[in-house]
Every structure is written in C-alpha cells, then in structure tokens.
Design a protein around this motif. Structure first.
Motif: not given
Length: 1016
Positions: A647-650, A655-656, A661-664
């Motif tokens: 869950a932590l890795i996911q 988030a990354w 995707n947000f900037l694009h």
C-alpha cells in the motif's frame, strides 16, 4: 531456493505443521492436496506419495534442475527432494543411505523406485563410463519387470518378488555399479493364477512381440489360448502394449550387455516353460497291476527336447518315474497321473525360478548391479517372534513338521499350532475360538488367523507342507543337467552325478527367514529414508479419492503416530539467512536492511515480536520453532506487513503519477478553456430556447387535461345519483312487501337446514365408518354440537353390531374360551391386581397332564370323565402356616384334594357344600375355600390354599357351582377375612410387602386367633 507463497493451514505440505492434528484433519489435508494434483506430502523428511493414476507434468528436466542441490524444506514436497537429500548426504557426508518404499499393491512403489533411479542418473556426473553404468542401471528395470512382474487383480504391474536396490558411488558421487540379489520369486504363478490375473509379463510379450521367424525357431504359436499355463485364454491388458514392451526388453538386454546367443537361450528356456504346461499325462497300468502314467502327446515332448537338446526317453522317464536310493540300492517307482502333473509343474517352477536367478546374476556381471530383497517386516516384535522365532515360531514348526517321520499333513500341523499358541493373544483358530466360546463362521476349520499390526489376516493351511518342501526330484535335476542346452545345463548343477548330495534342500520358510535377516543387517548399516505410497482408490481412476481405503492405509502405515513423534520436538526449522530474508520486514530494527550477522538479526527480529521464548531455540546455523501455531503467526504477520508495504509503494507511485498528469492537464486546460467557453454559451442559449417552447407546450396540455377531468367528474356524479335513487326505491318496495310474507316460513327453513345437515352428516358417516375390528374404538366426531348425542348412540349401536358380527364368525371353542374370560372379567376386573396379568394366559383346564401320566390313572378314574380342571396347589397348615403340595381336581360335582406322591384322594368336597371363596386384592394366588358347617367336610373347617392359576381356578369353580347348584358362588375380595376351623376360627390378614421373600405367599401365625399372609 525459497518459496514466497504463504503457508495454507488447510493444505500444508508438511503434516508436522498441521494444526489441529487429528486423523480427520490429516485425511482432509491429503485429499485437498490430491484434488489439487499435489500428490506428495512431507512428515518431516518422510515423503507420502498418493498414486495419481495419470501422468503429471512434474517430472520434466526443468523440475529436476529445480530440486538439484535444493534445501529439502524450501521447495514443494516431491520425491526428487528426498532423492536429492539422500544423494547429497551420500556424496558430501560419506553416509550410506537406504530408501524404503512401502505401501500396498497398486500404491505406486515400482514407479517411485523408477523415479528415484532416474533422478540420481540425471544429477550425477557425466562421462563415458558413468553414462554406461547409468544406462545399465536404468535398463535393468524393464528386464526384471518383464520376468518378475505380473498383472494382479489390484495392480496391472505388480512386482512378484521383493525389491531392494543397492548402488555404489565413488567419492565424486558418480555411480560405479552395485549388486543384485533376488528373493522368493512367486514361482507358483508360473503354473497357476486366478481368473482376472496374468502370468509373468514375458510370456505375453514374447507371444505378442516376437517375430514370426523367432516364434518358429522357439516352436511357439502366437495365440495365448493354446497354452495351459496361460489359462488358455486371450489376455490383453488395457494401456499396456506387450509387443512394444518386448522390443524394449530386447533393447534393454542388449544395452546391459547380453549377447545375441544369450538372449536366444533365455527365450528358449521361456518357451520350454510355456510348453511344459501343455504336456498331457494319461493313466496306464503295469503288468503287476500297479498304476502308472504316460505321455499322451509325444509332439510337445519332442519339441521341448529339440529346444534343450535332450533325448525324449530321458525326459519322459524323469516325468513319469522316480528313483529312490535306500541302503545303497536304487529303486525306480512309477508315478500316478496326479504325481506326474506335480512333477511337471515342479520342473516348470524350478526352471523359471533358476532362470530368473541367472538373469539377476548376469546383470550383476555387467554392472556390478542392483540388489532385490523384500521389505516384508512387521513393526511388532510379538508378531515377529510368533512367525520367525527359531525354536517356537510358526516357520520353525512348519520345518519341523516337514521333517517329522510318519504321517504328516496340514491337519497335524494346524493341531500343533493350536496346542502351542492356544493362549497367544495374536493367534486364533476354530479350536481356540471354541475354547473361548466364540462363534465366528468366517474362520474355517482348516485356517488360522494372526492379528497383525495392520489388522487380522487369515491363513489357509492347505498346501503349506507341499509348498514349504518345494521339492524337485533328483531325476528331474539329472535330466536337465544332461541337456546340451548351455543355459539350461548351467541352471541345474546339482544334477551332476559326481556332485550328487543326499542333503535335504532348504525349505521355503528357512529361505525366507535367512533373506529377512540379511535384509535387516543391511538396513541397520545405513541411514534410512522413507517413502510411504498410498493407493487412493480400487478402480485405478484419476482424481478419485476413497476416504475409507486411504484411512485404512494411513492407519497401518502409522502416519498419524509418525507426525506426533516428529512434533514431539520442534515442528519447524530454517537456516538463519532465508529466515531473516523472509521475515525482516516485521521489525523496525531489521527493516529494510540488517547490518549484523544473520543469527543476531533473527534473534533481534523475533525478540521484538510477542512470541514466548519457549517457542524458539537458536542453533548454530538454524532457528527452531516448536509449534506450527507460531509459524502461522509469523506468516500472518508477514502477510499483513506485505500488504502495508505494498500500500505504501502504491501510494508513492500514485502520487508521482498524479503530479505528472496534473501538470500536463493544466497546460492543456488553458488552451481548451477559451474554446470551450464560447461553445458552452452557444449551447446554453439553444437549451434555453428549447426549454421555453417545451414549457409552453406543457402548460397548454395541463389546462386541457384539467378541463377534461372536470367534465368526467360531473358525469360520474350524475351516474352515481341515478344508481342511489334506484337502490332506494327498491329498498322501499321490499320493506312494504315483507308485511305480507308468510308467518311459518322461518320454521320450515330451519327444519330444512337441520334436515340437510343431518343428511350430510349421515352420508359422511357412511363413507367414513371405522374398520370391523372389535378393538378399534375410532369414530368420526360430530361436526355440529346438536349431533353430539345421536353420534354417541350411533357409535354404541355400530360397536354392538360389529361385536355381534365378530362373535358370529368365531368357532365354538373360541366362543367358550371368550365366555370363560368374560366370566373372569365379571368376577375380578377392577378388584384384584392379578387379573390383568392373566388376560394373555389361556385357560387350559388340565395343568397336570392326567391322561398322559399313568401315575394319575386312579385319580382320572375317580373323576369318572367329569373333569373340569386339574391343577397343583399348596395347602396351608392352619397351625404353623407351612404349605404342603396337593393335587386339586374339580369335577362337575366334587372337589378332590389328593396327595401328589401317592396319587390318592385325601379330601372330597361336594360342590353344594361350598359356601364361598375369599381372595385378596393383590397379585397373589392365596385363597380360602369356605365350607358349610353342615357338610361332612365341614368338620375340618375351611381350607387355606395357594394356586398359580387362581383366576382360572376360581372362574371355573364359579361356573361349575352355578351349573350344579343354580346358585352363584359367593366371592369375597378383601384384605382381611374370617376363616372357620373345626373348633375355632381365626382372622387372616393379607399384607403386601416390597421385599421378595419367595415366589409364593408366606403365611405366619400371629397368636392363636390371627394369621398374616405376606405377598408382593
């Protein structure tokens, strides 16, 4: 190699980790693994193998490489794992190893041994010499299976001889060779096998796969039905190609190193054995009249002699006669037909057995090969002593019986066993069962039974003496030695006249004991490894798991006890490195990387967890965990921790990815927004216009629907007013008409209803009448309350009518008996407790058998044919209360009390002199016969009597008195009554007591004017 999958507690690979441990959970675990094609399961380092009866893709070269040099417990359970562990222990630690493969017929022992050999051959070294030895080791299996295996009812490829394989390796782990020795081949199968089974495979392989030229050379025909030893029936085995297997046997013999001449010689001997079964013997008589036998078909003997290069006369003499040496003289005796057939079969069995021994020795010469010995050992000292004890064992007594002079047969042998073992807890026979008063029809008179560890086994002694002797007459050995056939000549060295010996050959029992002793000595010198083979079903079908069959094998293999012994120590162990690698994420100190030693890391890891220190032990190289529950706890925590890490890795990855995707999307949105606003305004205007038009249309429709509803409501009100007016007018008219209605109509209607209900009740009663059985009290209930009284009367009428019908069909004797019972009911029903017990007892009248007993002839004459009842009573002495036996005779005019010993009348009482009878209300036979004072018998007073048939006696006395005097007998039922004697009277009181002081009432005198009678 490490397996990353979590331990499934419902389908564990090692039964040591099974929790809870019961027979049911063990069975469920085996069945679940079997259904998932997981046929191997561990008990520590013991492998359980369940026969799948199908080919599974788990023996490929990739699987072999996966188990090569692996950690035994770090991979899934497999037979390759125990093979690799034993091989590496032999190679690296220089420890001799033995692998014991056990299980019943059809469990897969032969296939397991093949897999073991194939794995060792695949993982050991390479090289020309090594490859040659490996090839010979593998190719020895087809040869020995062809000559030593056969189809049985339970197994299509059952080994009919013991198996023990000993392979020698050098210091590098490369095979050098081995040694082969065979033990107790089932040679009796050569001459006889039951229907549904087959003889040894080689006979069918030769006839099916031999070329026409080879069969002509061996003087054979291809049809199996032509040979007696093959039961003269065609035998094809489903799933087995005899022709292809014969070619494989020939190739294997050539690979091992057999020369063409040796292969031909072996097949010639096989042909001789097959043709011996076709020799027919006929009955003949000598000049002296003695019975003899002779060859009926010379062709078979001629062909045999041509194959073995022996004169026909020598073979015929050996089969039909016997030479006996006594006092340095030789006497030739002829044999009967049955003896001749015994000699023929003995020759065939010995030729085949010695051929098999020669094959084993010949393979030894080529490889220094393989040793075969049975693993037929009972894990029970008392059973071993019972069978193998040198002085008092069954085999020793069988040998002693075979050597004993005089008449020896199976009966004398069984009698000896019964005498010696009559008190043995593991032995039983018909004789020992009779001594213990046990009835068991399953154990016949010629059998005995031994209680083995796995269960009871019954042995039939028929043929024990003959099979244990295993004799081959010297004439046959000498005849076979004279044959010019090189192989057959070498099989009978004792036939050489120069080496003749009068020493008796060893019996089959002594051979068995010697072989078992050699086997155990060999096994004790090696480190054991175990494979327990289990047969899942009797139908040889895949994916079928028969619980009862497997449960029986689990019990006699002792698997549950094996697990318990294994779990007495530590259930799980693992090297520190893989343990730390697997569980390091459970502690902050060891995650994500531990910088110290693996042992310290495991100790720090487990110390941080809530685990009792008694559950753990730290060895030099391994961590030991005591119970499976602790291991399951670690696995459960590991799964939870893995889920948290995943869950932590996911979350980090998402988030990354979302930031990117947000900037694009932000850059694209600025360009799109301008174009979108203009398009949105145009679209909004169009929607507003369409909405205005739609609202106008809906308003117009709403006004029209409102007007329509108002018109419909007005119409409905007018129609309702019309209907109400019509109903009101009708009501007024009917009210006016009732004034003129007839006054008696209500009574008639009521009568009509009652009549209809009664008629309906009677018709229903007609169809639901109870049965004609007089004791059936069932009756339909009244459907209405006013019919309750008539219904009860109808019930009584029907019952009386039914009883009359029952009485009318009774025979006269039955009517009389019922009248007697009716009279008894009127006298005693509800008054005396003894009456209910007398109901099922018929009134017999004569309870003494006067007509049959000549002793009572004078009494019968006294009755003068007017006998009503004869019974044995006890007369109570009025002085001391003691009772003495009397014969009570009731005739149509008198009562006679007689002495039973002398059979002489002592007292005769006229029926008219009887004043009455008194009885108690209890369940006893005590009664008082009151006598009138004016009678001749009245001088003695009343009589106190006890009868076992009181109800019948008093009833018949009542009937007889009524018939003789036209007056009813006075019957008094009370607990206390007055008894008159000659010059006095006493009061008799009957007292019920709970203590049983005898079968009859006990009379006790209480003073001079009182007597107490105790009843129960």
């Amino acid at each position: 190699m490490e397996v990353e999958t979590a331990i499934d507690t419902s389908r564990v690979g090692d039964l040591v980790l099974l929790d809870p441990l019961t027979e049911d959970t063990l069975m469920q675990n085996l069945e679940k693994r079997f259904q998932h094609k997981e046929i191997y399961t561990y008990i520590g380092n013991v492998v359980i193998s369940v026969n799948p009866y199908e080919q599974l893709p788990i023996y490929t070269e990739e699987i072999v490489q996966e188990y090569k040099n692996c950690n035994f417990f770090a991979v899934k359970p497999h037979i390759y794992a125990i093979a690799d562990d034993a091989y590496r222990s032999l190679r690296d630690q220089d420890k001799d190893q033995c692998i014991l493969i056990t299980g019943e017929s059809g469990a897969g022992k032969t296939e397991a041994s093949k897999l073991m050999m194939s794995y060792v051959a695949a993982v050991c070294g390479k090289g020309e010499q090594v490859n040659r030895v490996k090839e010979q080791l593998l190719q020895s299996n087809p040869v020995l299976e062809a000559f030593g295996n056969a189809k049985t009812i339970r197994n299509d490829n059952s080994s009919r001889f013991g198996k023990y394989m000993d392979i020698e390796f050098d210091f590098k782990g490369d095979p050098l060779g081995g040694v082969i020795s065979n033990y107790l081949l089932e040679k009796s199968r050569v001459v006889h096998h039951v229907k549904g089974e087959r003889n040894f495979h080689i006979f069918y392989q030769l006839l099916s796969g031999g070329s026409d030229e080879l069969l002509r050379q061996l003087k054979l025909q291809r049809d199996c039905r032509l040979y007696g030893y093959l039961n003269r029936e065609a035998s094809s085995l489903h799933g087995m190609d005899d022709a292809a297997n014969f070619r494989a046997v020939q190739d294997a013999m050539r690979a091992i190193g057999f020369s063409p001449s040796e292969i031909t010689a072996v097949l010639e001997v096989v042909s001789v054995v097959l043709k011996l079964g076709n020799i027919k013997l006929g009955q003949q008589f000598q000049a002296s009249g003695a019975e003899a036998c002779g060859i009926e078909d010379d062709k078979v003997v001629r062909e045999i002699c041509q194959l073995i290069q022996l004169s026909e006369t020598a073979l015929e003499q050996a089969l039909c006669s016997r030479t006996v040496e006594a006092h340095q003289e030789k006497v030739v005796t002829t044999l009967t037909v049955s003896q001749g057939y015994y000699v023929r079969d003995a020759l065939a069995k010995n030729v085949y057995n010695r051929l098999f021994n020669w094959l084993v020795n010949r393979i030894n010469e080529s490889i220094k090969g393989i040793a075969w010995t049975p693993v037929d050992f009972f894990d029970n000292s008392i059973i071993c002593n019972l069978i193998e004890d040198g002085k008092g064992g069954i085999l020793a007594m069988l040998d002693e019986e075979c050597l004993r002079p005089g008449e020896v047969n199976e009966a004398t042998f069984l009698n000896k066993l019964n005498q010696v073992y009559k008190g043995h807890q593991r032995y039983e026979s018909r004789v020992t069962q009779n001594d213990k008063r046990i009835m068991d029809n399953s154990l016949h008179a010629n059998c005995f039974r031994i209680h083995h560890y796995a269960g009871k086994v019954t042995y039939n002694v028929v043929g024990f003496i003959e099979k244990n002797n295993d004799l081959l007459f010297r004439d046959l050995s000498q005849a076979m030695w004279k044959a010019k056939h090189v192989l057959l000549h070498s099989l009978f060295p004792e036939g050489d006249p120069q080496k003749a010996s009068l020493k008796r050959p060893p019996t089959a029992g002594s051979q068995f004991k010697a072989s078992v002793a050699t086997l155990m000595k060999n096994l004790y010198s090696k480190n054991p490894n175990y494979i327990r083979c289990i047969k899942p079903n009797d139908t040889k079908k895949a994916a079928v798991f028969t619980d009862d069959l497997v449960r029986t094998q689990v019990r006699y293999l002792g698997l549950l006890e094996n697990v318990r012994v294994r779990r007495a120590g530590y259930a799980y162990r693992q090297l520190y490195d893989p343990c730390l690698e697997r569980y390091k994420m459970l502690s902050k100190e060891t995650w994500p990387k531990w910088k110290g030693s693996a042992r310290d890391g495991v100790q720090a890891l487990l110390s941080s967890l809530p685990i009792d220190s008694k559950e753990l032990a730290y060895g030099h190289t391994k961590i030991f965990i005591r119970t499976p529950r602790t291991l399951f706890y670690l696995e459960e925590r590991r799964q939870q921790r893995i889920q948290e890490l995943v869950a932590l890795i996911q979350a980090t990855f998402r988030a990354w990815k979302c930031r990117k995707n947000f900037l694009h999307m932000r850059k694209s949105q600025i360009v799109i927004s301008a174009w979108y606003r203009g398009h949105a305004q145009k679209k909004k205007y169009g929607k507003m216009k369409m909405s205005a038009l739609l609202i106008q249309a809906y308003v117009r429709g709403w006004k029209s629907r409102k007007l329509l509803r108002q018109l419909k409501q007005q119409k409905s009100r007018n129609h309702a007013a019309t209907i109400i007016t019509a109903y009101w007018r009708g009501y007024q008219t009917r009210k006016e008409y009732k004034k003129y209605f007839r006054s008696g109509a209500s009574q008639r209607i009521t009568k009509f209803i009652y009549t209809s209900l009664v008629q309906k009740f009677l018709l229903g009663l007609k169809n639901n009448l109870p049965s004609m059985t007089a004791t059936d009290h069932a009756w339909p209930p009244a459907p209405y309350k006013f019919l309750t009284g008539p219904n009860e009367e109808l019930k009584k009428i029907f019952h009386h009518w039914r009883c009359k019908k029952y009485r009318d069909q009774l025979p006269p004797q039955r009517k009389v008996a019922l009248q007697d019972k009716l009279c008894a009911s009127e006298l005693f029903r509800g008054k005396k407790s003894l009456y209910p017990k007398s109901l099922p007892q018929p009134f017999r009248g004569d309870h003494l058998g006067l007509k049959e007993n000549p002793k009572y002839r004078k009494l019968q004459a006294t009755a003068d044919g007017k006998m009503v009842m004869a019974d044995s009573v006890r007369k109570v002495n009025r002085g001391d209360g003691k009772a003495s036996p009397r014969i009570f005779l009731l005739t149509k005019s008198h009562i006679i009390l007689a002495d039973p010993k002398a059979a002489q009348p002592k007292t005769v009482i006229t029926l008219s002199d009887i004043n009455g009878v008194s009885v108690s209300r209890y369940a006893d036979g005590f009664f008082v016969l009151h006598i009138r004072e004016t009678s001749t018998a009245g001088t003695k007073g009343d009589f106190l009597l006890i009868s076992d048939h009181l109800i019948e006696l008093v009833t018949r006395l009542h009937q007889t008195v009524l018939e003789a005097t036209k007056q009813k007998l006075k019957l008094q039922v009370a607990d206390e009554f007055l008894v008159k004697f000659k010059q006095s009277s006493i009061t008799v009181k009957v007292v019920e007591t709970a203590e049983k002081q005898g079968a009859a009432p006990i009379c006790r005198k209480k003073g001079s004017h009182r007597m107490e009678v105790l009843v129960h």
